[in-house]
Design an enzyme around this catalytic site. Sequence first.
Site, PDB file in Angstrom:
ATOM      1  N   TYR A  16      92.357  84.629 131.058  1.00 13.37           N
ATOM      2  CA  TYR A  16      91.604  85.756 130.476  1.00 13.37           C
ATOM      3  C   TYR A  16      92.324  86.163 128.534  1.00 13.37           C
ATOM      4  O   TYR A  16      91.938  85.286 127.763  1.00 13.37           O
ATOM      5  CB  TYR A  16      91.336  87.007 131.081  1.00 13.37           C
ATOM      6  CG  TYR A  16      90.364  87.536 130.276  1.00 13.37           C
ATOM      7  CD1 TYR A  16      89.060  87.126 129.637  1.00 13.37           C
ATOM      8  CD2 TYR A  16      91.269  88.606 129.502  1.00 13.37           C
ATOM      9  CE1 TYR A  16      88.111  88.325 128.322  1.00 13.37           C
ATOM     10  CE2 TYR A  16      90.512  89.783 128.799  1.00 13.37           C
ATOM     11  CZ  TYR A  16      89.097  89.261 128.619  1.00 13.37           C
ATOM     12  OH  TYR A  16      88.073  89.748 127.265  1.00 13.37           O
ATOM     13  N   GLU A  38      81.562  95.355 128.170  1.00 10.73           N
ATOM     14  CA  GLU A  38      82.146  96.266 128.029  1.00 10.73           C
ATOM     15  C   GLU A  38      81.502  97.388 128.714  1.00 10.73           C
ATOM     16  O   GLU A  38      82.222  98.182 128.503  1.00 10.73           O
ATOM     17  CB  GLU A  38      81.880  96.496 126.321  1.00 10.73           C
ATOM     18  CG  GLU A  38      83.110  94.806 125.509  1.00 10.73           C
ATOM     19  CD  GLU A  38      84.637  94.875 126.320  1.00 10.73           C
ATOM     20  OE1 GLU A  38      85.388  95.794 126.950  1.00 10.73           O
ATOM     21  OE2 GLU A  38      85.153  93.859 126.179  1.00 10.73           O
ATOM     22  N   TRP A  46      89.620  96.947 132.763  1.00  7.63           N
ATOM     23  CA  TRP A  46      88.573  95.818 132.533  1.00  7.63           C
ATOM     24  C   TRP A  46      88.945  94.764 133.623  1.00  7.63           C
ATOM     25  O   TRP A  46      88.103  93.723 133.884  1.00  7.63           O
ATOM     26  CB  TRP A  46      89.679  95.274 131.534  1.00  7.63           C
ATOM     27  CG  TRP A  46      88.745  93.566 131.023  1.00  7.63           C
ATOM     28  CD1 TRP A  46      89.846  92.721 130.680  1.00  7.63           C
ATOM     29  CD2 TRP A  46      87.139  93.768 130.527  1.00  7.63           C
ATOM     30  NE1 TRP A  46      88.905  92.022 130.763  1.00  7.63           N
ATOM     31  CE2 TRP A  46      87.058  91.974 130.246  1.00  7.63           C
ATOM     32  CE3 TRP A  46      86.646  94.412 130.683  1.00  7.63           C
ATOM     33  CZ2 TRP A  46      86.321  91.690 130.155  1.00  7.63           C
ATOM     34  CZ3 TRP A  46      84.798  93.551 129.960  1.00  7.63           C
ATOM     35  CH2 TRP A  46      84.950  92.463 130.281  1.00  7.63           C
TER      36      TRP A  46
END
Length: 182
Positions: A16, A38, A46
């Site tokens: 990522y 988000e 996250w």
Amino acid sequence: MARCPWALSAPEYLPYHDTEWGRPLHGDDALYERVCLEAFQSGLSWLTILRRREAFRAAFAGFRIQRVAAFTDADRERLLGDATIIRNRAKIDAAIANARAALEVDGGLDKLIWSYAPDPAGRPAPPTLDDVPASTPESAALAKDLKKRGFRFVGPTTAYALMQACGLVDDHLAACHARRTP
């Protein structure tokens, strides 16, 4: 290879960090997906979202704006029962409302979001994580604009995380190999 320290904290973060985070992302559906993810991340790590991203994509019709905007109460109930995603009613409702709001954005979501990208020349590379802001005047302005248009779960901090993830800003640390700007 030098990387931002957060990228080393879990194996899922490496690809990522190296191939997505901070890279310019375009396309209304792609940016809508990031707005949603988000928002779902709000109050969570996250990593939790990243590990469930494929399940989110399956549950939310690939984050195709047109399809999610047409979700019904039955879809909402299906999502609330889906243990593979975050089953938060307010966040699920926000994702559906945000799809409907995105349909109304004149010129498209891509054009709107990217209109808030700051000039990279005025942003020095952060030397440490402590030098990375949680929000900026641009993210506050983007959040305000999105909220005015009916978007939910888009405060200044969430908007800044979106800007970082989608490459509107490059907050890779100065020593990081993935940094794009000098």
